[in-house]
Each structure stands twice: as C-alpha cells, then as structure tokens.
Design a protein around this motif. Structure first.
Motif, mmCIF file in Angstrom:
data_model
loop_
_atom_site.group_PDB
_atom_site.id
_atom_site.type_symbol
_atom_site.label_atom_id
_atom_site.label_comp_id
_atom_site.label_asym_id
_atom_site.label_seq_id
_atom_site.Cartn_x
_atom_site.Cartn_y
_atom_site.Cartn_z
ATOM 1 N N GLY A 1 8.486 37.451 -15.311
ATOM 2 C CA GLY A 1 9.804 37.926 -14.764
ATOM 3 C C GLY A 1 11.296 37.109 -15.017
ATOM 4 O O GLY A 1 12.191 36.778 -14.058
ATOM 5 N N GLY A 2 11.493 36.578 -16.058
ATOM 6 C CA GLY A 2 12.514 36.106 -16.842
ATOM 7 C C GLY A 2 12.538 34.523 -16.380
ATOM 8 O O GLY A 2 11.586 34.063 -15.890
ATOM 9 N N PRO B 1 14.307 40.528 -15.606
ATOM 10 C CA PRO B 1 14.950 39.322 -14.585
ATOM 11 C C PRO B 1 14.572 39.518 -13.241
ATOM 12 O O PRO B 1 15.540 39.647 -12.474
ATOM 13 C CB PRO B 1 16.132 39.027 -15.154
ATOM 14 N N VAL B 2 13.475 39.323 -12.721
ATOM 15 C CA VAL B 2 13.459 39.544 -11.251
ATOM 16 C C VAL B 2 12.652 38.338 -10.729
ATOM 17 O O VAL B 2 12.155 38.481 -9.457
ATOM 18 C CB VAL B 2 12.412 40.778 -10.870
ATOM 19 N N GLY B 3 12.323 37.449 -11.677
ATOM 20 C CA GLY B 3 11.518 36.180 -10.817
ATOM 21 C C GLY B 3 10.039 36.586 -10.834
ATOM 22 O O GLY B 3 9.523 37.287 -11.293
ATOM 23 N N THR C 1 13.519 42.212 -22.183
ATOM 24 C CA THR C 1 13.646 41.380 -23.519
ATOM 25 C C THR C 1 12.222 41.690 -24.054
ATOM 26 O O THR C 1 11.237 41.805 -23.161
ATOM 27 C CB THR C 1 14.004 40.211 -23.573
ATOM 28 N N LEU C 2 11.814 41.650 -25.233
ATOM 29 C CA LEU C 2 10.567 41.759 -25.764
ATOM 30 C C LEU C 2 10.484 41.068 -27.175
ATOM 31 O O LEU C 2 11.329 40.962 -27.897
ATOM 32 C CB LEU C 2 10.363 43.360 -26.069
ATOM 33 N N GLU C 3 9.374 40.209 -27.385
ATOM 34 C CA GLU C 3 9.096 39.227 -28.283
ATOM 35 C C GLU C 3 7.594 39.670 -28.755
ATOM 36 O O GLU C 3 6.913 39.877 -27.969
ATOM 37 C CB GLU C 3 9.243 37.754 -28.038
#
Length: 296
Positions: free
Chosen positions: A211-212, A239-241, A290-292
């Motif tokens: 969640g970021g 990004p939602v925690g 985002t992605l890795e």
C-alpha cells in the motif's frame, strides 16, 4: 435388533441432513463481475474455512479445471470478513478460493480466536482430496497443479511460513513482509515470525502487493523483495496504506494486479502477463501504481 439398527441409521441420516442444512452461504455483489457468478459458502468437510467458488460447476472439468487460491486474513483473523468482496470477485473469474476462517454473513468485525498457519495447509489438503473423490462435487474439477498461497498482513506471514510446501506454485503477499530484527517488536502477539532466512525456502514466483510508503508493512515487504534473488519476484505499490482496497466494491484496485498475477501464473494467460511485464506494463497505465521486478 434389526428394527433398532434401522432407527439408529435413520437418526444418523437426520443428523447428517441437519449438519448440511446448517452450512450457510451468501451471494456477494451479485456473484461478481467475472464470467462465472460466484457464491461464498461453508463446506461441512472443511470446517473453520470459507469457500468462494463459481455457482455452476458444470463449466469445469479435467480439461478446464479450477485453479486454487488459498488465502490468509489480516490480523490473523479467523474470518475473511475484511476480504470477502476481493475474494468473491476472484472466484467469479474461474477460481476456487479457500479462505482461512468462518464465513462472514455480515460486515461486523470478527471477534474470536486467531487463525493458524496450519489452516492454509488444511485448505490445500482439502482441495487435493476433493479433486480425487468421486463422491465430491469437485471431482476432477480442481487444478491441483496450480495453487497460489496468499494473504494480507498476518495472512501474508502465514503464507511465507508455509512457502516450502511443494504443492504451491505461486505466492502473493499482500500488505505484508517478514519482520526485520530491528522492528520485530512491532508484531502483534500470535503472528508467525519466521526469520528473513525463510525467504530462501520460496520455490515459486512471488508477487508483493503493498500500500505504498504509508503501509506499515512497506519496509518489511520491500526488504523481502530486495532479498529474493533466486526466484522471480515482483512488487507493486498503490498509495492507500495498510488496509488496501479489499472492502471496496469487487475488491477495488487491488483486484486488478491480483487477477493479472493469478491468470498469468495459474492459467498461463499471456495477455494477463502484460499487465505486469514488458517495457510498458499495463498496471503502470493505471493511476497511482508503481511496479518493480528482479532479474529473474
């Protein structure tokens, strides 16, 4: 004597009927948006678990079996009450989802003893047994060669605890990661606490969905991802925690990469793979992600 035996058998039959009548079910969000409308239900042969599965099993066979998602809940809850919309949506796309814990018949938080790591193994054992049982409605309809073990927060730790099971073919770790020595004191009592060396037991591709930076599991999950070099590892952040989007309609945004991962890893779907691979992964076309991924 014969009459007594008949009476006993009749009573046993009534007891079995009564037990089956007590198993509950619930249609969630009209069965989901997938091609196979799902149902959430209890199964007498798998106590303390919740099953999400297409309502109509006639579409499934040895040639078109149901891959399996085994799920562990956040907070070591013994009910998927926070995740049932997410899990139901996945089932509607042609999966057998076996969640740890008691069926949530409403949105009230579960209050009771914590779940255990063993319940995920019980789910796998049950799927294998049902697929081999001619008396089971799932006979030769389950793809026991394609099983993803997954979970959120504590459920992710449970999944990593069980990662060495040779029947597992993929892992999906959500809002979770193994604790470091430095922050182990932050863990809630009762959580499984494998050391980072446990990551070496992973023998399948693994996907972290976090969640970021606001996710309390972010550092643990990202550290896991960086340490895993011997198998394919992916990490996506939204990004939602820590709470993710599981309780939103149809599981919200987290359902998108989760389904792509499952369709790719368990069904060999090349189009689904494009959501997470290539120069322009489809997930990155969606706002906020985002992605890795590692060299593997």
């Amino acid at each position: 004597m014969k009459k007594t035996m008949l009476i006993v058998l009749a009573l046993l039959g009534l007891m079995v009927q009564g037990m089956s009548a007590q198993t509950r079910s619930r249609i969630v969000e009209e069965g989901g948006t997938g091609a196979y409308k799902a149902v959430m239900k209890e199964v007498a042969t798998l106590p303390a678990h919740t099953v999400f599965v297409p309502q109509d099993l006639t579409a499934f066979s040895q040639k078109h079996p149901l891959p399996v998602l085994v799920w562990g809940n956040g907070a070591c809850s013994n009910s998927p009450w926070e995740h049932y919309k997410f899990l139901n949506e996945i089932a509607s796309h042609g999966y057998l989802v076996l969640a740890t814990g008691y069926i949530p018949m409403d949105d009230e938080p579960y209050k009771g003893p914590m779940s255990t790591t063993q319940q995920q193994i019980e789910s796998i054992d049950w799927a294998v047994a049902q697929n081999a049982d001619p008396q089971s409605p799932y006979f030769e309809k389950i793809d026991t060669k394609h099983i993803c073990v997954a979970g959120m927060s504590c459920g992710g730790l449970q999944s990593l605890f069980n990662c060495a099971d040779p029947r597992i073919t993929a892992l999906m770790i959500c809002n979770s990661g193994l604790f470091k020595v430095e922050n182990a004191a932050q863990a809630v009592g009762g959580m499984p606490m494998p050391q980072k060396s446990k990551l070496k037991d992973i023998h399948t591709p693994v996907f972290y969905i976090l969640g970021g930076k606001e996710d309390i599991a972010y550092e643990n999950g990202m550290d896991d991802y960086r340490l895993i070099q011997h198998v394919s590892a992916y990490v996506a952040n939204y990004p939602v925690g820590h709470g993710g989007t599981y309780r939103e309609a149809h599981g919200g945004e987290f359902t998108i990469p989760a389904l792509a991962w499952l369709d790719w890893q368990l069904k060999g779907d090349g189009e689904a793979a494009k959501m997470l691979t290539g120069k322009h992964p489809g997930l990155l076309q969606r706002k906020g992600w985002t992605l890795e991924y590692n060299k593997k």
